[in-house]
Design a protein around this motif. Structure first.
Motif, PDB file in Angstrom:
ATOM      1  N   TRP A 244     -37.095  45.097  19.638  1.00  0.00           N
ATOM      2  CA  TRP A 244     -37.703  46.419  19.441  1.00  0.00           C
ATOM      3  C   TRP A 244     -37.048  47.472  20.353  1.00  0.00           C
ATOM      4  O   TRP A 244     -36.678  48.556  19.904  1.00  0.00           O
ATOM      5  CB  TRP A 244     -39.200  46.338  19.712  1.00  0.00           C
ATOM      6  N   LEU A 258     -29.084  40.249  13.719  1.00  0.00           N
ATOM      7  CA  LEU A 258     -30.097  39.378  14.312  1.00  0.00           C
ATOM      8  C   LEU A 258     -29.531  37.959  14.381  1.00  0.00           C
ATOM      9  O   LEU A 258     -29.514  37.227  13.393  1.00  0.00           O
ATOM     10  CB  LEU A 258     -31.378  39.418  13.481  1.00  0.00           C
ATOM     11  N   VAL A 259     -29.057  37.578  15.564  1.00  0.00           N
ATOM     12  CA  VAL A 259     -28.457  36.263  15.771  1.00  0.00           C
ATOM     13  C   VAL A 259     -29.485  35.307  16.380  1.00  0.00           C
ATOM     14  O   VAL A 259     -29.609  34.163  15.975  1.00  0.00           O
ATOM     15  CB  VAL A 259     -27.218  36.373  16.694  1.00  0.00           C
ATOM     16  N   GLY A 260     -30.218  35.802  17.362  1.00  0.00           N
ATOM     17  CA  GLY A 260     -31.168  34.964  18.077  1.00  0.00           C
ATOM     18  C   GLY A 260     -32.351  34.584  17.219  1.00  0.00           C
ATOM     19  O   GLY A 260     -32.860  35.411  16.451  1.00  0.00           O
ATOM     20  N   MET A 261     -32.779  33.331  17.335  1.00  0.00           N
ATOM     21  CA  MET A 261     -33.938  32.905  16.561  1.00  0.00           C
ATOM     22  C   MET A 261     -35.175  32.961  17.428  1.00  0.00           C
ATOM     23  O   MET A 261     -35.135  32.606  18.610  1.00  0.00           O
ATOM     24  CB  MET A 261     -33.710  31.507  16.022  1.00  0.00           C
ATOM     25  N   GLY A 262     -36.286  33.410  16.844  1.00  0.00           N
ATOM     26  CA  GLY A 262     -37.488  33.522  17.650  1.00  0.00           C
ATOM     27  C   GLY A 262     -38.699  33.274  16.790  1.00  0.00           C
ATOM     28  O   GLY A 262     -38.790  32.277  16.102  1.00  0.00           O
ATOM     29  N   GLY A 263     -39.616  34.215  16.788  1.00  0.00           N
ATOM     30  CA  GLY A 263     -40.878  34.039  16.070  1.00  0.00           C
ATOM     31  C   GLY A 263     -40.694  34.107  14.563  1.00  0.00           C
ATOM     32  O   GLY A 263     -39.580  34.132  14.047  1.00  0.00           O
ATOM     33  N   ASP A 264     -41.803  34.167  13.873  1.00  0.00           N
ATOM     34  CA  ASP A 264     -41.779  34.221  12.420  1.00  0.00           C
ATOM     35  C   ASP A 264     -41.543  35.633  11.900  1.00  0.00           C
ATOM     36  O   ASP A 264     -41.148  35.830  10.764  1.00  0.00           O
ATOM     37  CB  ASP A 264     -43.132  33.728  11.861  1.00  0.00           C
ATOM     38  N   THR A 265     -41.805  36.599  12.773  1.00  0.00           N
ATOM     39  CA  THR A 265     -41.817  37.992  12.346  1.00  0.00           C
ATOM     40  C   THR A 265     -40.893  38.801  13.232  1.00  0.00           C
ATOM     41  O   THR A 265     -40.814  38.566  14.438  1.00  0.00           O
ATOM     42  CB  THR A 265     -43.247  38.560  12.510  1.00  0.00           C
ATOM     43  N   VAL A 266     -40.186  39.739  12.648  1.00  0.00           N
ATOM     44  CA  VAL A 266     -39.511  40.746  13.456  1.00  0.00           C
ATOM     45  C   VAL A 266     -40.167  42.085  13.149  1.00  0.00           C
ATOM     46  O   VAL A 266     -40.408  42.430  11.997  1.00  0.00           O
ATOM     47  CB  VAL A 266     -37.986  40.766  13.189  1.00  0.00           C
ATOM     48  N   GLN A 267     -40.516  42.789  14.216  1.00  0.00           N
ATOM     49  CA  GLN A 267     -41.126  44.112  14.079  1.00  0.00           C
ATOM     50  C   GLN A 267     -40.073  45.163  14.407  1.00  0.00           C
ATOM     51  O   GLN A 267     -39.423  45.086  15.455  1.00  0.00           O
ATOM     52  CB  GLN A 267     -42.278  44.270  15.078  1.00  0.00           C
ATOM     53  N   GLY A 282     -29.598  39.678   9.201  1.00  0.00           N
ATOM     54  CA  GLY A 282     -29.550  38.407   9.886  1.00  0.00           C
ATOM     55  C   GLY A 282     -28.166  37.810   9.800  1.00  0.00           C
ATOM     56  O   GLY A 282     -27.404  38.107   8.887  1.00  0.00           O
TER      57      GLY A 282
ATOM     58  N   THR C 265     -44.373  51.015  12.096  1.00  0.00           N
ATOM     59  CA  THR C 265     -43.716  49.729  12.259  1.00  0.00           C
ATOM     60  C   THR C 265     -43.450  49.105  10.905  1.00  0.00           C
ATOM     61  O   THR C 265     -44.274  49.214  10.001  1.00  0.00           O
ATOM     62  CB  THR C 265     -44.660  48.785  13.047  1.00  0.00           C
ATOM     63  N   VAL C 266     -42.323  48.450  10.765  1.00  0.00           N
ATOM     64  CA  VAL C 266     -42.124  47.594   9.602  1.00  0.00           C
ATOM     65  C   VAL C 266     -42.013  46.155  10.104  1.00  0.00           C
ATOM     66  O   VAL C 266     -41.304  45.885  11.073  1.00  0.00           O
ATOM     67  CB  VAL C 266     -40.882  48.004   8.775  1.00  0.00           C
ATOM     68  N   LEU C 268     -41.061  42.277   9.242  1.00  0.00           N
ATOM     69  CA  LEU C 268     -40.253  41.510   8.298  1.00  0.00           C
ATOM     70  C   LEU C 268     -40.286  40.037   8.669  1.00  0.00           C
ATOM     71  O   LEU C 268     -40.385  39.692   9.849  1.00  0.00           O
ATOM     72  CB  LEU C 268     -38.803  42.007   8.322  1.00  0.00           C
ATOM     73  N   LEU C 270     -38.761  37.060   9.811  1.00  0.00           N
ATOM     74  CA  LEU C 270     -37.491  36.912  10.528  1.00  0.00           C
ATOM     75  C   LEU C 270     -36.634  35.772   9.987  1.00  0.00           C
ATOM     76  O   LEU C 270     -35.449  35.954   9.702  1.00  0.00           O
ATOM     77  CB  LEU C 270     -37.738  36.712  12.029  1.00  0.00           C
ATOM     78  N   VAL C 273     -35.081  36.664   6.781  1.00  0.00           N
ATOM     79  CA  VAL C 273     -33.996  37.645   6.914  1.00  0.00           C
ATOM     80  C   VAL C 273     -32.729  36.966   7.429  1.00  0.00           C
ATOM     81  O   VAL C 273     -31.621  37.283   6.998  1.00  0.00           O
ATOM     82  CB  VAL C 273     -34.429  38.783   7.861  1.00  0.00           C
ATOM     83  N   GLN C 274     -32.909  36.006   8.336  1.00  0.00           N
ATOM     84  CA  GLN C 274     -31.738  35.327   8.901  1.00  0.00           C
ATOM     85  C   GLN C 274     -31.170  34.290   7.950  1.00  0.00           C
ATOM     86  O   GLN C 274     -29.968  34.299   7.661  1.00  0.00           O
ATOM     87  CB  GLN C 274     -32.130  34.663  10.224  1.00  0.00           C
TER      88      GLN C 274
END
Lengths: 339, 339, 339, 339
Positions: A244, A258-267, A282, C265-266, C268, C270, C273-274
């Motif tokens: 963010w 977006l290379v790094g993997m994290g949670g289920d959602t990107v805000q 991604g 905010t949107v 998505l 993650l 998308v990846q």
């Protein structure tokens, strides 16, 4: 010698070594004696959680997919490699028949068989067989460890390629782990004029500095205070807040990978994405990156050996995984199955 | 002081110095005291032939368009520059209203007013006025000569940008004149893994070598014998044979950027262009290249000063033009109007 | 006649008509007598909330930016237009000097002056003056209403252009308001093989069907149940849930263009998308879309008149705004200042 | 029935029918009973000259590569097709392992095996076997002849895709043979606003007109007189003069796709290519075009049946080739091996 030792993940937090038959290469395959394998965050995640999203470890799994070694046998039809050659292994074998493969996006092949992704075994093993087409000879100037670490470099090349990086770009890399540090060096090799890496881990930031990269310790300073307005963000932290914040300071028409993997959602900040027409995408593994990566490593433009902070034998895989997870001074642990 | 000296081309082979009033900058303009101006092949061509294609010198013309200097006065509305700043001048002012300008291709603006292109005067002059928007401050690390030579660097950046150069590319630059040598260095800064320059002039090839570039003396060896199979050809010779030979040895899906100006016709090997799906395009001047070029020069990734082989005062413009035309050891002659 | 009537927004929910002097065109401007102006969601938003994000109505503001009319006077230097010509007005005038403008992204110009965006007045007015370069003649086959509605068509063309739409693409348009319906028709004109529009409003879905578009009533069916797997999502609803659902059913390597404005905010998915390497970007207004749009409207490939559900005089602007906000059968209300 | 009839080219001008065993499909292959095969200019060229550039007919060769038919047997592993399905055949099988294939440019695969290109036999034959991956089911709305003529449509789609065609483009197609007429219709389906076809053959121009395309008879009028200034030239004539003339009238930043095959050399107006930054590229066959083409044909956006001017049995292949070569009223001759 007909058997080999293999490190096996049996369940959450359970790794041991077992004896298995050495496989024989099929006509289009080669047998590689593994020299070095980097420990990746995904290996740690499987070890700790037994799954990554939909991929569940429900039977014993060999981890490890950043692998280099030496060819020790070749199939009858293989002409591209010889016994004795030092090589790097591309750990995913796509189907080469589906629309994604035919379109050149073999990284998106739904039928790919990828090392250390259930149910396919990886490279924490004395030997592996692989189709020759995904095994690449490496120059003498590339160390054994670097032969394995070409794999994360493919990730970095893919990210920079998707970002269409070139001189004139200001780049922000969020996260100074191995992927972040390799990707940042790659961005510089693509000609980016300013490459800044963020993290909160002082060991990682210090290494970034030694590699000649700009740094921001985001526990001490905001990106805005640091005067960062990037054209390209290469997100390597997998951290929602870092994503963010990075997106919120970008220049118009900027690109976010977006290379790094994290949670289920990107805000993402919607008005910002719209008003500045930011492009977000991604990056999933890589395709056709190996010749570029070999050049970047061989010429020294990307220093892979600098990532290495420890070596482990096949019986110490658990220690390698634990250090990668818990030790703030560990950047990249290497498993050497032959030691 | 209200007058200045200006070098004027009166007709084929006729150059002399005359006195003219120093111009006053309009509200959005600045007055620049010219420090250094590179001599370009087009200056030589106008001097020798009185025309370039449709552009005919039918009244006295001031030559020179690779110019740097110091701001000595600013118009009432100018806020981007200050008196005393060292600057580089972008010598073309597009209309900014036509479809080409609005689409970001201002180099293709049919209404552009470009230095030293009839009927617009150039920079072999003690002073010029220019809209502030096309005058860029340069860092101290950029020499006076390099401030002028940013102009051919814009050409090189534009060629590399149109070629979508990146690491992994093998690049052939045909012609080791100033444009070729600058473009080849630029290609390297874009991350090209192998950059080879061709010429038949040993002085130029030696300079290419000193700059760390690969070379092929095409009077001694064919490209095929030299093992060249380029992904990208940056054609800087304007020579029909060099163009044909370079295109005929390219890799599949290669890109050719035609930078050098030569005859009325370019001949290409049709089956080769089709079977390999080569992409050929012309490069005309440049657009939006200045911030990238300033970075490349300031960081030393492109060495512009290495091009300079001689300096000339305003009364010696004829000598500068003649040396550029006839002297095989001259790479880039510089006119210094103030000396 | 030296005065004209203008509809002014004085504060939240407060609109009235006042008399103002008819402006005089400067040398490069024209005076346009406004024929038709579409009511846009942003007009409604200013009327209802007095602001959109950072743009605050703190002094009287004329709304309306989808405007067509007739040229009634031209400045001394104008050669592109004549008195009496029917025209469409591009409501934003960029600076044409900043890096964004010079790069062809004038829609991202930070200095743009845009109709009905504080502090710049819009077109709910009998007359406006505009630089001639942003006023385009329209063919007789384009109605007065359509001359105004070319503006939302520019939005649609920009979205399709950013999506690189072409035959072979499956397209999902979320939201069947005027922007959605126009963008969906534009997608079809770009050759998309299947174009489906979603909404929950039956009036809008019925119009979509009449226009020959596929529909999904997302109050009745999920996208997955409807078998939608789009290559391109043109998000025109500004609805967070619709965005998430649409992105979550996309094909690999899909592209998402965020056209609709909504929350801050949107969110998505993650991993999605990846793993599928989706590309997401915002679309902000448009640049260089007018010649394409005029062709699409004139040839009937996009039907703009079908959007129109009501006409209002200058004294009925409040009714037009209220209908646009509250009446589910209103698609596009038109203000006709001369009636 | 274990044998089939095959039309064989034995040498220049020598074609006869022979009996051959019906081949058996391998595990990943299907057997197709050929319904219709279009006669292509390359078939005629082999018949007339015994070679095309480096490809020499030095042993008996079956011509024909625009083929559709019905699946009559399938290999053990084939799941994508069923016996009895009507299909279209993609006549080139790439290696799927080389860098070009992995990059999605399988049309540039140096190891491709392509129908009717020595030493690979084509489809003037009652049956052929093909890997199932290159055999596509066709909808009922596509006629038998059109199933074969999807092949030239792939050429047209590839040309338009490489040209990045979209609404707003003005397109010139040089040459109104089958490729020109199909490509021109494809350009229209891509949204091009004006599509003009040139030729000197009145039969072909008349058909172009019937298809709703603009025409210029270049034996009567120059392009300049006809007011043509194209953004995109799709060169389908293989004629040097037509290419030069078309390129010489293009708009700035135009794109030229060289589809037609002709002499060894293409001559282009250099200054024009440079000053307008035209982009020229060859198109070689096609890659990944079949789903798009099937949609264009099935929806009627491209009319393939309109090309057909005559049908011939397997014993009349010579007549089909001769008509294609000599008869000005023949556009596309179809061979029906089963009749």
């Amino acid at each position: 010698m007909s058997t080999m030792q293999v490190s096996v993940l049996r369940g959450v937090g359970q790794v041991d070594v077992e004896e298995r038959p050495i496989p024989h290469p099929a006509a289009d395959e080669v047998l590689v004696e593994i020299g070095s394998v980097g420990v990746c965050g995904s290996d740690v995640h499987y070890y700790e959680h037994g799954r990554i999203g939909p991929y569940v470890v429900d039977s014993p799994l060999v981890l490890g997919h950043e692998a280099g070694g030496v060819v020790t046998a070749i199939g009858a039809q293989v002409t591209s490699l010889e016994v004795g050659q030092r090589v790097s292994i591309e750990p995913g074998v796509p189907c080469r028949h589906c629309p994604q493969c035919l379109a050149g996006r073999y990284n998106l092949c739904p039928g790919v068989r990828f090392f250390a992704t259930p149910p396919y075994d990886g490279a924490f093993s004395q030997f592996v067989v692989m189709p020759a087409a995904f095994v690449y000879p490496v120059l003498d100037s590339i160390s054994d460890d670097s032969a394995g670490l070409l794999e994360p470099l493919w990730v970095g090349v893919w990210a920079c390629r998707r970002a269409q990086l070139a001189p004139g770009s200001t780049v922000l890399v969020t996260g100074a782990g191995p992927i972040g540090l390799i990707t940042a060096q790659t961005a510089r090799a693509y000609g980016a004029d300013a490459v800044t890496v963020t993290d909160v881990n002082p060991h990682r930031l210090r290494l970034a500095e030694r590699l000649g990269l700009g740094i921001v310790d985001v526990s001490q300073s905001t990106l805005a205070d640091a005067g960062i307005e990037a054209d390209v963000v290469l997100e390597c932290s997998g951290n929602a807040r870092a994503t963010w914040d990075a997106v919120s300071t970008m220049a118009r028409a900027g690109r976010v990978i977006l290379v790094g993997m994290g949670g289920d959602t990107v805000q993402l900040p919607l008005a910002y994405v719209q008003d500045r027409e930011l492009m977000i995408t991604g990056a999933f593994r890589y395709a056709n990156t190996w010749p570029t990566a070999i050049q970047l490593a061989a010429s020294g433009r990307v220093n892979l050996d600098a990532m290495v902070t420890g070596h482990y034998g096949l019986h110490d895989v658990e220690a390698a995984l634990t250090a990668s997870k818990n030790d703030p001074t560990t950047i990249k642990a290497i498993v050497r199955p032959g030691e």
